[in-house]
Design a protein around this motif. Structure first.
Motif, PDB file in Angstrom:
ATOM      1  N   LEU A 174      76.707 -28.280  -8.721  1.00 58.55           N
ATOM      2  CA  LEU A 174      76.534 -29.574  -8.063  1.00 58.55           C
ATOM      3  C   LEU A 174      75.670 -30.498  -8.909  1.00 58.55           C
ATOM      4  O   LEU A 174      75.953 -31.689  -9.050  1.00 58.55           O
ATOM      5  CB  LEU A 174      75.885 -29.389  -6.686  1.00 58.55           C
ATOM      6  CG  LEU A 174      76.792 -29.028  -5.520  1.00 58.55           C
ATOM      7  CD1 LEU A 174      75.953 -28.654  -4.302  1.00 58.55           C
ATOM      8  CD2 LEU A 174      77.704 -30.197  -5.182  1.00 58.55           C
ATOM      9  N   GLU A 175      74.611 -29.942  -9.474  1.00 56.14           N
ATOM     10  CA  GLU A 175      73.690 -30.750 -10.264  1.00 56.14           C
ATOM     11  C   GLU A 175      74.305 -31.193 -11.584  1.00 56.14           C
ATOM     12  O   GLU A 175      74.172 -32.355 -11.977  1.00 56.14           O
ATOM     13  CB  GLU A 175      72.401 -29.966 -10.530  1.00 56.14           C
ATOM     14  CG  GLU A 175      71.444 -30.637 -11.485  1.00 56.14           C
ATOM     15  CD  GLU A 175      71.054 -32.045 -11.067  1.00 56.14           C
ATOM     16  OE1 GLU A 175      70.884 -32.894 -11.970  1.00 56.14           O
ATOM     17  OE2 GLU A 175      70.923 -32.307  -9.856  1.00 56.14           O
ATOM     18  N   LEU A 176      74.980 -30.294 -12.273  1.00 51.47           N
ATOM     19  CA  LEU A 176      75.427 -30.600 -13.631  1.00 51.47           C
ATOM     20  C   LEU A 176      76.803 -31.261 -13.691  1.00 51.47           C
ATOM     21  O   LEU A 176      77.063 -32.058 -14.594  1.00 51.47           O
ATOM     22  CB  LEU A 176      75.459 -29.313 -14.464  1.00 51.47           C
ATOM     23  CG  LEU A 176      74.113 -28.619 -14.690  1.00 51.47           C
ATOM     24  CD1 LEU A 176      74.305 -27.353 -15.509  1.00 51.47           C
ATOM     25  CD2 LEU A 176      73.121 -29.549 -15.385  1.00 51.47           C
ATOM     26  N   PHE A 177      77.682 -30.954 -12.733  1.00 51.77           N
ATOM     27  CA  PHE A 177      79.082 -31.356 -12.871  1.00 51.77           C
ATOM     28  C   PHE A 177      79.555 -32.390 -11.858  1.00 51.77           C
ATOM     29  O   PHE A 177      80.748 -32.693 -11.814  1.00 51.77           O
ATOM     30  CB  PHE A 177      79.998 -30.125 -12.768  1.00 51.77           C
ATOM     31  CG  PHE A 177      79.949 -29.223 -13.971  1.00 51.77           C
ATOM     32  CD1 PHE A 177      79.407 -29.649 -15.179  1.00 51.77           C
ATOM     33  CD2 PHE A 177      80.440 -27.924 -13.896  1.00 51.77           C
ATOM     34  CE1 PHE A 177      79.363 -28.812 -16.278  1.00 51.77           C
ATOM     35  CE2 PHE A 177      80.406 -27.082 -14.993  1.00 51.77           C
ATOM     36  CZ  PHE A 177      79.857 -27.533 -16.184  1.00 51.77           C
ATOM     37  N   THR A 178      78.660 -32.911 -11.016  1.00 52.61           N
ATOM     38  CA  THR A 178      79.094 -33.905 -10.030  1.00 52.61           C
ATOM     39  C   THR A 178      78.167 -35.119 -10.047  1.00 52.61           C
ATOM     40  O   THR A 178      77.018 -35.040 -10.494  1.00 52.61           O
ATOM     41  CB  THR A 178      79.111 -33.329  -8.598  1.00 52.61           C
ATOM     42  OG1 THR A 178      77.756 -33.153  -8.135  1.00 52.61           O
ATOM     43  CG2 THR A 178      79.841 -31.994  -8.542  1.00 52.61           C
ATOM     44  N   ASP A 179      78.680 -36.231  -9.526  1.00 55.18           N
ATOM     45  CA  ASP A 179      77.853 -37.430  -9.360  1.00 55.18           C
ATOM     46  C   ASP A 179      76.822 -37.224  -8.257  1.00 55.18           C
ATOM     47  O   ASP A 179      75.778 -37.876  -8.239  1.00 55.18           O
ATOM     48  CB  ASP A 179      78.737 -38.647  -9.005  1.00 55.18           C
ATOM     49  CG  ASP A 179      79.650 -39.045 -10.158  1.00 55.18           C
ATOM     50  OD1 ASP A 179      79.258 -38.823 -11.322  1.00 55.18           O
ATOM     51  OD2 ASP A 179      80.749 -39.563  -9.888  1.00 55.18           O
ATOM     52  N   HIS A 180      77.134 -36.333  -7.326  1.00 56.49           N
ATOM     53  CA  HIS A 180      76.256 -36.082  -6.180  1.00 56.49           C
ATOM     54  C   HIS A 180      74.903 -35.540  -6.632  1.00 56.49           C
ATOM     55  O   HIS A 180      73.853 -35.975  -6.172  1.00 56.49           O
ATOM     56  CB  HIS A 180      76.931 -35.087  -5.221  1.00 56.49           C
ATOM     57  CG  HIS A 180      76.053 -34.584  -4.127  1.00 56.49           C
ATOM     58  ND1 HIS A 180      75.712 -35.349  -3.032  1.00 56.49           N
ATOM     59  CD2 HIS A 180      75.425 -33.385  -3.954  1.00 56.49           C
ATOM     60  CE1 HIS A 180      74.927 -34.640  -2.235  1.00 56.49           C
ATOM     61  NE2 HIS A 180      74.734 -33.450  -2.772  1.00 56.49           N
ATOM     62  N   GLY A 181      74.932 -34.597  -7.561  1.00 54.22           N
ATOM     63  CA  GLY A 181      73.700 -33.970  -8.008  1.00 54.22           C
ATOM     64  C   GLY A 181      73.074 -33.127  -6.910  1.00 54.22           C
ATOM     65  O   GLY A 181      73.633 -32.961  -5.820  1.00 54.22           O
ATOM     66  N   ALA A 182      71.913 -32.574  -7.193  1.00 53.12           N
ATOM     67  CA  ALA A 182      71.197 -31.763  -6.199  1.00 53.12           C
ATOM     68  C   ALA A 182      69.721 -31.786  -6.552  1.00 53.12           C
ATOM     69  O   ALA A 182      69.343 -31.820  -7.713  1.00 53.12           O
ATOM     70  CB  ALA A 182      71.723 -30.327  -6.198  1.00 53.12           C
ATOM     71  N   GLY A 183      68.875 -31.797  -5.529  1.00 52.56           N
ATOM     72  CA  GLY A 183      67.448 -31.716  -5.775  1.00 52.56           C
ATOM     73  C   GLY A 183      66.834 -32.989  -6.311  1.00 52.56           C
ATOM     74  O   GLY A 183      67.378 -34.087  -6.188  1.00 52.56           O
ATOM     75  N   THR A 184      65.674 -32.819  -6.969  1.00 53.22           N
ATOM     76  CA  THR A 184      64.894 -33.922  -7.515  1.00 53.22           C
ATOM     77  C   THR A 184      64.885 -33.860  -9.029  1.00 53.22           C
ATOM     78  O   THR A 184      64.438 -32.853  -9.615  1.00 53.22           O
ATOM     79  CB  THR A 184      63.438 -33.874  -7.013  1.00 53.22           C
ATOM     80  OG1 THR A 184      63.431 -33.958  -5.583  1.00 53.22           O
ATOM     81  CG2 THR A 184      62.618 -35.023  -7.589  1.00 53.22           C
ATOM     82  N   LEU A 185      65.358 -34.909  -9.680  1.00 52.85           N
ATOM     83  CA  LEU A 185      65.316 -35.021 -11.128  1.00 52.85           C
ATOM     84  C   LEU A 185      64.004 -35.680 -11.536  1.00 52.85           C
ATOM     85  O   LEU A 185      63.662 -36.756 -11.047  1.00 52.85           O
ATOM     86  CB  LEU A 185      66.488 -35.846 -11.645  1.00 52.85           C
ATOM     87  CG  LEU A 185      66.436 -36.274 -13.128  1.00 52.85           C
ATOM     88  CD1 LEU A 185      66.503 -35.049 -14.038  1.00 52.85           C
ATOM     89  CD2 LEU A 185      67.547 -37.256 -13.454  1.00 52.85           C
TER      90      LEU A 185
END
Length: 295
Positions: A281-292
């Motif tokens: 989810l974090e690396l391969f989508t626009d949605h992302g996950a968590g806090t960058l």
């Protein structure tokens, strides 16, 4: 949920720009928390790591194992003592810690990745003098202005001092996936137990990783209203520590993030390891996950 072949093709197509962004880049993933203890979740994580390697990303896995260590110490009748949230690690305890982290847990993760079609290599910080640590110090409480803070002897708990990536340089980019246990050598040959987040941060910094992902038991950094903050700069982090929004166990995590960024990591993400396919989810989508967190 059934996904049609056309939707599957569209999803793969939409992932292309993300794959290109991380092409041949190093991504360090700290794997820990409750997700490690669930068999199906562990196998899904292994599949996701193999998928990264198959898309020309270079994953490096660093794992913890606090609950497993506690369970083994309990079985052997060794009582754990804690100071300021840190396990006081005496000579008997560090022997068990090394056995569990560099032994059973490390090889279980290696096995899961290999079963998913990858080629994992299990290592710890001792291998090739990858991580040399110094003894960590802990502060006890002090009351009164004239009182001197008690220095707590944490035993064989270490903090990374020197990182040598020679072994990792030989592995990364050769279709091999390093899986690292946070055990390090001391300058005199002692064994030190290193916090897994800290270990991962120093490894990511030394490798100049594109991303460091810290899989935790929380969604990420939360604001005062307990809502996820998706994106933060280092200055934002420092302000939220100062005003008390970031507190408790999240402080050492974000401090690890800042250290990694200062050492050359492009971005660090704190995300919930219990969420299915959180890494993808974090690396391969626009949605992302968590806090960058970024510079």
């Amino acid at each position: 949920m059934t996904v049609s072949p056309h939707d599957q093709a569209r999803i793969l197509s939409e992932a292309l720009p993300h794959m290109q962004r991380y092409d041949e880049e190093i991504v360090v993933i700290k794997y820990g928390g409750h997700a490690m203890g669930e068999e199906e979740a562990a196998r899904e994580f292994a599949r996701d790591i193999v998928l990264l390697e198959q898309t020309a990303i270079n994953p490096v896995v660093v794992h913890g194992g606090g609950p497993q260590i506690a369970a083994m110490l309990g079985r052997l009748g060794i009582k754990s003592q804690f100071s300021g949230g840190l396990r006081v690690t005496d000579a008997a305890t560090v022997e068990i810690v090394e056995m569990v982290l560099a032994g059973s847990i490390n090889k279980q993760i290696v096995s899961h990745i290999n079963q998913a079609g990858g080629k994992a290599v299990g290592l710890c910080g001792k291998d090739g003098n990858m991580v040399v640590a110094r003894k960590a110090g802990g502060q006890g409480g002090a009351s009164g202005g004239a009182a001197v803070a008690d220095v707590v002897d944490l035993g064989f708990v270490g903090e990374p001092e020197k990182i040598d990536t020679t072994v990792l340089d030989q592995i990364i980019g050769r279709e091999l996936i390093p899986v690292l246990a946070p055990i390090a050598s001391g300058p005199n040959g002692e064994t030190f137990n290193v916090n897994a987040d800290t270990f991962a941060g120093y490894i990511a910094g030394a490798l100049k990783a594109k991303r460091l992902l810290l899989l935790t038991d929380v969604p990420g950094v939360l604001d005062k209203n307990k809502k996820l903050i998706p994106d933060m700069s280092v200055n934002d982090v420092r302000k939220l520590i100062a005003d008390g929004t970031i507190s408790g166990g999240m402080i050492p995590k974000v401090e690890t993030c800042i250290t990694a960024l200062e050492q050359g990591v492009e971005g660090v993400v704190i995300l919930d390891g219990k969420e299915r396919h959180a890494v993808l989810l974090e690396l391969f989508t626009d949605h992302g996950a968590g806090t960058l967190i970024h510079r």
